[in-house]
Design a protein around this motif. Sequence first.
Motif, PDB file in Angstrom:
ATOM      1  N   ALA A 250       0.977  -1.097  -0.128  1.00  0.00           N
ATOM      2  CA  ALA A 250      -0.040   0.111  -0.009  1.00  0.00           C
ATOM      3  C   ALA A 250       1.012   1.280  -0.025  1.00  0.00           C
ATOM      4  O   ALA A 250       2.251   1.121   0.540  1.00  0.00           O
ATOM      5  N   LEU A 251       0.390   2.373  -0.396  1.00  0.00           N
ATOM      6  CA  LEU A 251       0.958   3.560  -0.319  1.00  0.00           C
ATOM      7  C   LEU A 251       0.163   4.768  -0.130  1.00  0.00           C
ATOM      8  O   LEU A 251      -1.185   4.589  -0.268  1.00  0.00           O
ATOM      9  N   TRP A 252       1.072   5.731   0.608  1.00  0.00           N
ATOM     10  CA  TRP A 252       0.207   6.873   0.886  1.00  0.00           C
ATOM     11  C   TRP A 252       1.061   8.191   0.729  1.00  0.00           C
ATOM     12  O   TRP A 252       2.287   8.081   0.502  1.00  0.00           O
ATOM     13  N   LEU A 253       0.514   9.261   0.358  1.00  0.00           N
ATOM     14  CA  LEU A 253       0.810  10.438   0.554  1.00  0.00           C
ATOM     15  C   LEU A 253       0.787  11.144   1.850  1.00  0.00           C
ATOM     16  O   LEU A 253      -0.564  11.446   2.283  1.00  0.00           O
ATOM     17  N   LEU A 254       1.414  11.652   2.437  1.00  0.00           N
ATOM     18  CA  LEU A 254       1.369  12.270   3.852  1.00  0.00           C
ATOM     19  C   LEU A 254       1.710  13.914   3.900  1.00  0.00           C
ATOM     20  O   LEU A 254       2.590  14.371   3.150  1.00  0.00           O
ATOM     21  N   GLY A 257      -1.844  19.106   6.227  1.00  0.00           N
ATOM     22  CA  GLY A 257      -3.043  19.539   5.949  1.00  0.00           C
ATOM     23  C   GLY A 257      -4.007  18.276   5.813  1.00  0.00           C
ATOM     24  O   GLY A 257      -5.005  18.043   6.624  1.00  0.00           O
ATOM     25  N   ARG A 258      -3.601  17.593   4.798  1.00  0.00           N
ATOM     26  CA  ARG A 258      -4.450  16.390   4.426  1.00  0.00           C
ATOM     27  C   ARG A 258      -4.056  15.146   5.293  1.00  0.00           C
ATOM     28  O   ARG A 258      -4.841  14.095   5.551  1.00  0.00           O
ATOM     29  N   LEU A 259      -2.942  15.120   6.061  1.00  0.00           N
ATOM     30  CA  LEU A 259      -2.769  14.101   6.730  1.00  0.00           C
ATOM     31  C   LEU A 259      -2.276  13.015   6.083  1.00  0.00           C
ATOM     32  O   LEU A 259      -1.407  12.899   5.540  1.00  0.00           O
ATOM     33  N   SER A 260      -3.133  11.895   6.025  1.00  0.00           N
ATOM     34  CA  SER A 260      -2.806  10.604   5.070  1.00  0.00           C
ATOM     35  C   SER A 260      -3.862  10.565   4.169  1.00  0.00           C
ATOM     36  O   SER A 260      -5.031  10.480   4.372  1.00  0.00           O
ATOM     37  N   ALA A 261      -3.210  10.252   2.783  1.00  0.00           N
ATOM     38  CA  ALA A 261      -4.352  10.207   1.833  1.00  0.00           C
ATOM     39  C   ALA A 261      -3.670   8.721   1.081  1.00  0.00           C
ATOM     40  O   ALA A 261      -2.594   8.806   0.339  1.00  0.00           O
ATOM     41  N   PRO A 262      -4.543   7.661   1.030  1.00  0.00           N
ATOM     42  CA  PRO A 262      -4.073   6.533   0.397  1.00  0.00           C
ATOM     43  C   PRO A 262      -3.891   6.504  -1.264  1.00  0.00           C
ATOM     44  O   PRO A 262      -4.852   7.284  -1.672  1.00  0.00           O
ATOM     45  N   VAL A 263      -3.099   6.136  -1.703  1.00  0.00           N
ATOM     46  CA  VAL A 263      -2.855   6.152  -3.216  1.00  0.00           C
ATOM     47  C   VAL A 263      -3.512   4.848  -3.795  1.00  0.00           C
ATOM     48  O   VAL A 263      -3.399   3.744  -3.502  1.00  0.00           O
ATOM     49  N   ARG A 264      -4.857   5.318  -4.572  1.00  0.00           N
ATOM     50  CA  ARG A 264      -5.335   4.092  -5.167  1.00  0.00           C
ATOM     51  C   ARG A 264      -5.134   3.849  -6.734  1.00  0.00           C
ATOM     52  O   ARG A 264      -5.557   2.764  -7.160  1.00  0.00           O
ATOM     53  N   SER A 265      -4.461   4.726  -7.206  1.00  0.00           N
ATOM     54  CA  SER A 265      -3.617   4.338  -8.274  1.00  0.00           C
ATOM     55  C   SER A 265      -2.540   5.059  -8.904  1.00  0.00           C
ATOM     56  O   SER A 265      -2.189   6.246  -8.163  1.00  0.00           O
ATOM     57  N   LEU A 266      -1.653   4.489  -9.711  1.00  0.00           N
ATOM     58  CA  LEU A 266      -0.333   5.102 -10.081  1.00  0.00           C
ATOM     59  C   LEU A 266      -0.032   5.024 -11.486  1.00  0.00           C
ATOM     60  O   LEU A 266      -0.144   3.888 -12.134  1.00  0.00           O
ATOM     61  N   ASP A 267      -0.113   6.250 -11.932  1.00  0.00           N
ATOM     62  CA  ASP A 267       0.088   6.174 -13.540  1.00  0.00           C
ATOM     63  C   ASP A 267      -1.000   5.238 -14.081  1.00  0.00           C
ATOM     64  O   ASP A 267      -1.102   4.643 -15.063  1.00  0.00           O
TER      65      ASP A 267
END
Length: 290
Positions: A250-254, A257-267
């Motif tokens: 699993a991947l997240w961008l942290l 402001g947004r705190l943690s956002a799960p990455v549901r698609s890459l490219d």
Amino acid sequence: MPSSPVLFLAVPAADGTTTFTPADALAPQLRVDDLGATRGDGVFESVAVVGGTPQGLAHHLDRFARSAALLDLPAPDTAAWADAVHRAAAAHEPRPELLAKLVLTRGVEGSGVPTGWVHVFPGADHTEQRTAGIDVLALERAYPSDVVVRAPWLLQGAKTLSYALNTAALRYARAHGAHDVVFVSTDGDVLEGPNSTVLARFADRWVTPPPELGILDGTTQARAFAWARGRGDRTEVARLGVDDLKTADALWLLSSGRLSAPVRSLDGVPRPTDAALQAELLHHLLTVAD
Ligand code: PLP
């Protein structure tokens, strides 16, 4: 009814100390010849204020001072800035989440006196991205992974006010059907988002790229690592390639402001997300200040 933002202006003294005075956040306050406005010549921090408490404030102030040093700006009077953040947060009408923005510029051209302020306001609503996840593009950042030693004048690793490139990358992503971006170096290192840190999970191992690559040491990432260690997992600061992102569980961008956002698609390729882990991580980030 929208609540009023709160503004405290820095008044620097000759001995290096700073005092802060309240000012009208909705009235003009900045001179048109301030180098922060004309050149983006300054540094900033965005601090999450959750339930009235600034999150990771010591880490933010540390990074603020490091950014200022990289730009040869006067060292911020850290205790005074911390006090101003607390006072400004307390002066704002209570909200579950607020943002405190700390800005220090080189000041009015020729004055030699920095301009600074603390601005507290409600941030954007991130509920959708926190729960549904985000679509991310990997984009070239067009610098090598050793940029910090090869070209320190590029100020990679400082949180400067020159964010036009960062916002342009986000606009590019949005124009191409995505929400966000992961920058990649010319030699293939995963770097960071335009305003976020990359976090990858491989089984019980949580990995984020090293600041030596010319990226920010994320305050949210540090808090996420503390949470991961607390649940008995391993944490690692290590280099990642785009292929590693493709094999992560699993991947997240942290970010603050947004705190943690799960990455549901890459490219454009769907990625697995873990709703239970995201809920646990977000709960930690919303309830534990450091
Ligand atoms: N990297 C960049 C370039 C950022 O601008 C930010 C935050 O704005 C981050 C990483 C994440 O840092 P933090 O979690 O401390 O907000």
